[in-house]
Structures are given as structure tokens and as C-alpha cells.
Write an enzyme that holds these catalytic residues in place. Sequence first.
Site, PDB file in Angstrom:
ATOM      1  CD  GLU A  57     -28.867  -6.532 -35.887  1.00 12.51           C
ATOM      2  OE1 GLU A  57     -27.611  -6.528 -35.853  1.00 12.51           O
ATOM      3  OE2 GLU A  57     -29.533  -7.521 -36.268  1.00 12.51           O
ATOM      4  CG  ASP A  61     -26.283   0.322 -35.220  1.00  7.79           C
ATOM      5  OD1 ASP A  61     -25.516  -0.107 -34.169  1.00  7.79           O
ATOM      6  OD2 ASP A  61     -26.069   1.057 -35.981  1.00  7.79           O
ATOM      7  CG  ASP A 130     -27.375  -8.786 -33.458  1.00  8.39           C
ATOM      8  OD1 ASP A 130     -26.792  -7.887 -32.995  1.00  8.39           O
ATOM      9  OD2 ASP A 130     -27.276  -9.907 -34.129  1.00  8.39           O
ATOM     10  CD  GLU A 133     -27.815  -2.620 -32.009  1.00  8.23           C
ATOM     11  OE1 GLU A 133     -26.892  -1.664 -32.011  1.00  8.23           O
ATOM     12  OE2 GLU A 133     -27.733  -3.526 -32.858  1.00  8.23           O
TER      13      GLU A 133
END
Length: 251
Positions: A57, A61, A130, A133
Site C-alpha cells: 500500500e 500510493d 488501501d 493501492e
Amino acid sequence: MKDNASFAPLPMEELEEKLGYRFKNPELLREALSHSSFYNEMRGRGVENAYCNERLEFLGDSVLSVIVSGYLFRTYAENMEGDLTKIRASAVCEKALAAYAAAIGLGDYLYLGRGEEMNDGRHRPSITSDAFEAVLAAIYLDSGEDCEPVARFLMPHVVRYIGETEEKKHTFIDAKTALQQIIQEAAGERLEYVLVSESGPDHNKLFEIEARLNSNVIGRGIGHSKREAEQAAAAEALVLFGGKSVDSPEN
């Protein structure tokens, strides 16, 4: 980990079809789909090679930001940095990511602990966003740190979301404007917004504001900013006038 396949109701091969990407290392995708609750539960049972998607995650991002930033830079050549930042923030926020995740039914493929499973974790935006990502990072790593296959999957979702958001902005009439239009139909009416109370620490203040028509209270609103509270007060007043509440463009 095959013994725990029951934690993911749908097979990963179906998800790969939706992603438009076939993993050379399927364990990367499995890791991306493994919530920390699943990891903790498996470790508690003595499973040494349990996965958690939090590291992916973190990487996802950054991959997301780079790809979306590049698209905005190329596509919105006339926009200044401030405008690009706002559009990007809208396109990569939790609400947007949860929408992208929902579009491919990502929650149905997640590995969750029993507690999260019982608490409808498969549809919780904080979890699905989450995981989305993490999946981006998994594609990025599996493809040899290549952004192209990530972008092929990601950008149709982002472009559609930005288009819908921008269209909503152009057609939006906020609650205060809608209320003002109603009040102006009658001559001599005076509408004002009065701060009633202010509470909380500086970093998390709450404001209570009344919408008053000729000194009579017609709506009350609470918000973390005066503008937000005024919009809430106006929305309540609109209901009094027989109209519908109006969502803020920030929501």
C-alpha cells in the site's frame, strides 16, 4: 497459504481478468489482497509465511501519485500547479480509490480476519482503498517496476472519475446559493448567517451557525469551518421551504 483460500471467496484469476494483467508471481497479488487482520490471525495460528498488504500500500500510493500527476501534467496544460493539485487530490482520495475498488469488486477477493469479515470489511472504504493501492504496487513490481501496465488498468477509472467530478462542479448549485435564490423572489426579505457557538481545540473546531430570515431562525448547521456550518444551515432551511437538501461539492 493454499489451505486458507477460503478467506478469498473469488479466485484471483477472475481478478486478473479485471485488472487486464496476468501475474508472473501470483504471491505478489495474494499479498496485496491480504489485510492486516488476516495477517494477525494467521500469525496467531503459527503460520510463518502470512502476508500483510501494508508495505505494498505504501509503495502503491507513490505509484498512483506519479501516474496520475503525469496524466494531469500532460492533459491540463493550461492549468496552474494549484489547480492540478486539487484535481489530483480528488482523484486519489479514499473516496475515489474506494470507488475504483468497487468498480472491479475488489472487496470480494480480499483475505480478511474473521472479525473484519463479520464487520463487513469487504465493503469498508478504508480497507478497499488501501487494497487498491496495494494491487497497483503488486502490478508495478511484478512487471519489473514498469508503470505502463499499471496505467493501462488504472487510468480509465481515474479519467472517468475526474470527468464525472468536473461535470458535477459545473452543474452544482450549493445550498446557500439555492436558498438565496428562493429568498430573492420576495422583496424586502433579509437573510443572514449568525455564529451561535464555537468549540473545540484550534485543530478541530466546531462552529454552530443559524440561518435567519428577518431575525427568525430557519435553519441550524454545525461544521468544522464556518462555511461548512453555513451550508448545513442553508440545507436545513431549504427543507423548510419545501426544497431538497443539497450536497456540498466537497462531499
